[in-house]
Design a protein around this motif. Structure first.
Motif, PDB file in Angstrom:
ATOM      1  N   HIS A 148      28.744  41.945 -13.842  1.00 53.49           N
ATOM      2  CA  HIS A 148      28.655  41.535 -15.127  1.00 53.49           C
ATOM      3  C   HIS A 148      29.985  41.181 -15.681  1.00 53.49           C
ATOM      4  CE1 HIS A 148      24.860  43.771 -14.549  1.00 53.49           C
ATOM      5  NE2 HIS A 148      24.295  42.702 -15.203  1.00 53.49           N
ATOM      6  N   LEU A 149      30.226  40.402 -16.615  1.00 55.35           N
ATOM      7  CA  LEU A 149      31.513  39.909 -16.930  1.00 55.35           C
ATOM      8  C   LEU A 149      31.968  40.921 -18.146  1.00 55.35           C
ATOM      9  CD1 LEU A 149      31.575  36.375 -16.994  1.00 55.35           C
ATOM     10  CD2 LEU A 149      33.006  37.636 -15.662  1.00 55.35           C
ATOM     11  N   ASP A 150      30.750  41.444 -18.810  1.00 59.91           N
ATOM     12  CA  ASP A 150      30.921  42.492 -19.899  1.00 59.91           C
ATOM     13  C   ASP A 150      32.063  42.058 -21.035  1.00 59.91           C
ATOM     14  OD1 ASP A 150      29.099  44.127 -18.810  1.00 59.91           O
ATOM     15  OD2 ASP A 150      30.244  45.444 -18.010  1.00 59.91           O
ATOM     16  N   LEU A 151      31.721  40.808 -21.360  1.00 54.94           N
ATOM     17  CA  LEU A 151      32.572  40.056 -22.425  1.00 54.94           C
ATOM     18  C   LEU A 151      31.468  39.634 -23.586  1.00 54.94           C
ATOM     19  CD1 LEU A 151      34.652  37.627 -20.066  1.00 54.94           C
ATOM     20  CD2 LEU A 151      35.725  39.597 -21.574  1.00 54.94           C
ATOM     21  N   ARG A 152      30.688  40.414 -23.792  1.00 57.95           N
ATOM     22  CA  ARG A 152      29.776  40.114 -25.055  1.00 57.95           C
ATOM     23  C   ARG A 152      30.566  40.340 -26.386  1.00 57.95           C
ATOM     24  NH1 ARG A 152      24.340  39.538 -23.963  1.00 57.95           N
ATOM     25  NH2 ARG A 152      23.642  40.401 -21.777  1.00 57.95           N
ATOM     26  N   THR A 162      30.255  45.120 -23.849  1.00 63.85           N
ATOM     27  CA  THR A 162      31.339  44.509 -24.439  1.00 63.85           C
ATOM     28  C   THR A 162      32.713  45.027 -24.321  1.00 63.85           C
ATOM     29  OG1 THR A 162      31.281  46.414 -26.393  1.00 63.85           O
ATOM     30  CG2 THR A 162      29.896  44.434 -26.778  1.00 63.85           C
ATOM     31  N   PRO A 163      32.958  45.987 -23.405  1.00 63.24           N
ATOM     32  CA  PRO A 163      34.321  46.573 -23.279  1.00 63.24           C
ATOM     33  C   PRO A 163      35.483  45.605 -22.836  1.00 63.24           C
ATOM     34  CG  PRO A 163      33.290  47.130 -21.321  1.00 63.24           C
ATOM     35  CD  PRO A 163      31.938  46.517 -22.161  1.00 63.24           C
ATOM     36  N   PHE A 164      35.229  44.625 -22.301  1.00 61.17           N
ATOM     37  CA  PHE A 164      36.369  43.733 -21.797  1.00 61.17           C
ATOM     38  C   PHE A 164      36.709  42.961 -22.862  1.00 61.17           C
ATOM     39  CE2 PHE A 164      34.707  45.548 -18.074  1.00 61.17           C
ATOM     40  CZ  PHE A 164      35.809  46.288 -17.655  1.00 61.17           C
ATOM     41  N   PHE A 165      35.748  42.503 -23.612  1.00 63.24           N
ATOM     42  CA  PHE A 165      35.950  41.549 -25.089  1.00 63.24           C
ATOM     43  C   PHE A 165      36.756  42.515 -26.019  1.00 63.24           C
ATOM     44  CE2 PHE A 165      34.974  39.556 -28.943  1.00 63.24           C
ATOM     45  CZ  PHE A 165      35.529  38.351 -28.949  1.00 63.24           C
ATOM     46  N   GLN A 166      36.408  43.505 -25.951  1.00 63.83           N
ATOM     47  CA  GLN A 166      37.117  44.616 -26.737  1.00 63.83           C
ATOM     48  C   GLN A 166      38.790  44.734 -26.525  1.00 63.83           C
ATOM     49  OE1 GLN A 166      33.767  47.825 -26.511  1.00 63.83           O
ATOM     50  NE2 GLN A 166      34.868  48.297 -28.206  1.00 63.83           N
ATOM     51  N   ILE A 167      38.715  44.778 -25.081  1.00 63.11           N
ATOM     52  CA  ILE A 167      40.179  44.998 -24.845  1.00 63.11           C
ATOM     53  C   ILE A 167      40.981  43.690 -25.055  1.00 63.11           C
ATOM     54  CG2 ILE A 167      41.580  45.334 -22.508  1.00 63.11           C
ATOM     55  CD1 ILE A 167      39.287  47.094 -21.454  1.00 63.11           C
ATOM     56  N   ALA A 168      40.148  42.562 -24.897  1.00 64.08           N
ATOM     57  CA  ALA A 168      41.038  41.279 -25.103  1.00 64.08           C
ATOM     58  C   ALA A 168      41.601  41.301 -26.552  1.00 64.08           C
ATOM     59  CB  ALA A 168      40.043  40.127 -24.638  1.00 64.08           C
ATOM     60  N   GLU A 169      40.461  41.545 -27.367  1.00 65.22           N
ATOM     61  CA  GLU A 169      40.924  41.802 -28.788  1.00 65.22           C
ATOM     62  C   GLU A 169      41.933  42.511 -29.024  1.00 65.22           C
ATOM     63  OE1 GLU A 169      36.814  40.887 -31.365  1.00 65.22           O
ATOM     64  OE2 GLU A 169      36.937  42.786 -30.526  1.00 65.22           O
ATOM     65  N   GLN A 170      41.947  43.756 -28.606  1.00 62.76           N
ATOM     66  CA  GLN A 170      43.244  44.711 -28.713  1.00 62.76           C
ATOM     67  C   GLN A 170      44.418  44.159 -28.122  1.00 62.76           C
ATOM     68  OE1 GLN A 170      42.995  47.419 -30.544  1.00 62.76           O
ATOM     69  NE2 GLN A 170      45.027  47.746 -30.117  1.00 62.76           N
ATOM     70  N   GLN A 192      25.729  31.198 -19.685  1.00 66.54           N
ATOM     71  CA  GLN A 192      26.790  30.106 -19.861  1.00 66.54           C
ATOM     72  C   GLN A 192      27.915  30.510 -20.841  1.00 66.54           C
ATOM     73  OE1 GLN A 192      25.539  25.670 -19.594  1.00 66.54           O
ATOM     74  NE2 GLN A 192      23.620  26.653 -19.052  1.00 66.54           N
ATOM     75  N   ALA A 193      27.388  31.195 -21.928  1.00 66.67           N
ATOM     76  CA  ALA A 193      28.358  31.559 -22.839  1.00 66.67           C
ATOM     77  C   ALA A 193      29.399  32.709 -22.691  1.00 66.67           C
ATOM     78  CB  ALA A 193      27.569  32.066 -24.212  1.00 66.67           C
ATOM     79  N   LEU A 194      29.102  33.673 -21.592  1.00 64.72           N
ATOM     80  CA  LEU A 194      29.820  34.349 -21.040  1.00 64.72           C
ATOM     81  C   LEU A 194      30.981  33.828 -20.088  1.00 64.72           C
ATOM     82  CD1 LEU A 194      27.539  37.557 -20.205  1.00 64.72           C
ATOM     83  CD2 LEU A 194      29.503  37.217 -22.306  1.00 64.72           C
ATOM     84  N   PHE A 195      30.283  32.778 -19.187  1.00 65.19           N
ATOM     85  CA  PHE A 195      31.313  32.136 -18.433  1.00 65.19           C
ATOM     86  C   PHE A 195      32.366  31.106 -19.250  1.00 65.19           C
ATOM     87  CE2 PHE A 195      28.117  32.827 -15.153  1.00 65.19           C
ATOM     88  CZ  PHE A 195      28.811  33.382 -13.878  1.00 65.19           C
ATOM     89  N   ALA A 196      31.958  30.620 -20.280  1.00 66.28           N
ATOM     90  CA  ALA A 196      32.901  29.970 -21.190  1.00 66.28           C
ATOM     91  C   ALA A 196      33.755  30.963 -21.671  1.00 66.28           C
ATOM     92  CB  ALA A 196      31.995  29.198 -22.294  1.00 66.28           C
TER      93      ALA A 196
END
Length: 307
Positions: A148-152, A162-170, A192-196
């Motif tokens: 899983h990308l875990d970019l929710r 959500t962890p990697f989206f949280q990291i991206a935000e930080q 597809q939303a996560l891949f985008a």
């Protein structure tokens, strides 16, 4: 106080020092301990619950330690147990903060922190500790073995998704680059939303069907290119990247997965870079395990990371 009662197993005194196992070597960590491997548990699956997964990973650190205790010792450095970070009353945010503090303290002490999850929400706390320790000194790269990308996006709370989206935000907030590689991604487990979103964030993705023995040389070349662009590495292994037959004890077993025999040489390449500062394992769910298979695989991965 660290509970050392879990560290027990077979003894073969007739073979002396050559017969040691992890339970013979692990000692409680205290500040100022000799530099070595420091195990830190993250006894939490609140993120899995929030992500509508099957809970039980809160018991992961205990069962990983039990499997590791009787594993043959081949290490060169001291091994320490730094105890567990707990998630109390569903307060994941406070647990993340305590985990970040714990990781930063171990790094400041010269240890190599190896965090035992817990759900993959562990990643935000682990990375936060490394980020806090470095204070902008050098570029951090994240390598994630995961289906899983875990970019929710947080909607409205953080979770194991959500962890990697949280990291991206930080990273955006502090003006640093987000460097993320996700290897073993299952197309069927990511929208597809996560891949985008991954494309927008310039994530290096390798899908599970692309990770074959024939592709190993090119995978290593790609990994080397990714690592050349950073100064420090954080490796996170979501155990659900492995095939369900090798890793049944996870919330979301993989229909395809990536074989352990492929992940191990990639771990060796990461270690050989000299840039690995922190690693964690996530998602072991003992309540879903079969004959302790999953815990033993987790212990083998720790062996690969520390030998």
């Amino acid at each position: 106080m660290v509970d050392m009662s879990v560290w027990q197993g077979r003894c073969d005194p007739e073979d002396g020092e050559l017969a040691l196992r992890w339970h013979d070597k692990v000692q409680p960590w205290q500040p100022g301990s000799a530099k070595g491997i420091a195990l830190l548990g993250f006894a939490c699956d609140e993120g899995v619950r929030r992500n509508k997964g099957r809970v039980g990973a809160v018991e992961g650190p205990l069962h990983i330690r039990k499997a590791l205790a009787n594993t043959a010792w081949h290490g060169r450095l001291p091994a320490w147990d730094a105890g567990d970070v707990l998630c109390q009353d569903g307060d994941l945010e406070s647990a993340h903060e305590r985990l970040a503090e714990g990781v930063a303290a171990l790094l400041a002490d010269g240890q190599f922190p190896l965090v035992l999850g817990g759900g993959h929400e562990v990643a935000f706390g682990s990375w936060s500790g490394l980020n806090r320790h470095l204070v902008g000194r050098g570029r951090i790269g994240i390598i994630n073995f995961d289906a899983h990308l875990d970019l929710r996006r947080k909607a409205p709370q953080a979770s194991s998704g959500t962890p990697f989206f949280q990291i991206a935000e930080q990273c955006q907030l502090q003006g640093t680059a987000f460097r993320y590689a996700c290897l073993g991604v299952a197309e069927t487990a990511n929208t597809q939303a996560l891949f985008a979103r991954a494309e927008d964030l310039n994530v290096w993705i390798v899908k599970d069907e692309e990770m074959t023995a024939r592709a190993l040389p090119s995978l290593i070349l790609g990994l080397d290119a990714f690592m050349a662009e950073v100064d420090h590495l954080y490796l996170t292994i979501d155990l659900d990247v492995l095939p369900a037959g090798q890793m049944p004890g996870v919330s979301a077993p993989a229909a395809h997965g990536v074989a352990l025999s492929l992940i191990e040489p990639l771990i060796a390449e990461i270690r050989a870079s000299g840039k690995l500062r922190l690693a964690d394992l996530a998602e072991l769910n003992p309540s879903l395990d079969r004959d302790g298979i999953s815990a033993r695989v987790a212990a083998r991965l720790i062996h690969q990371l520390t030998k």
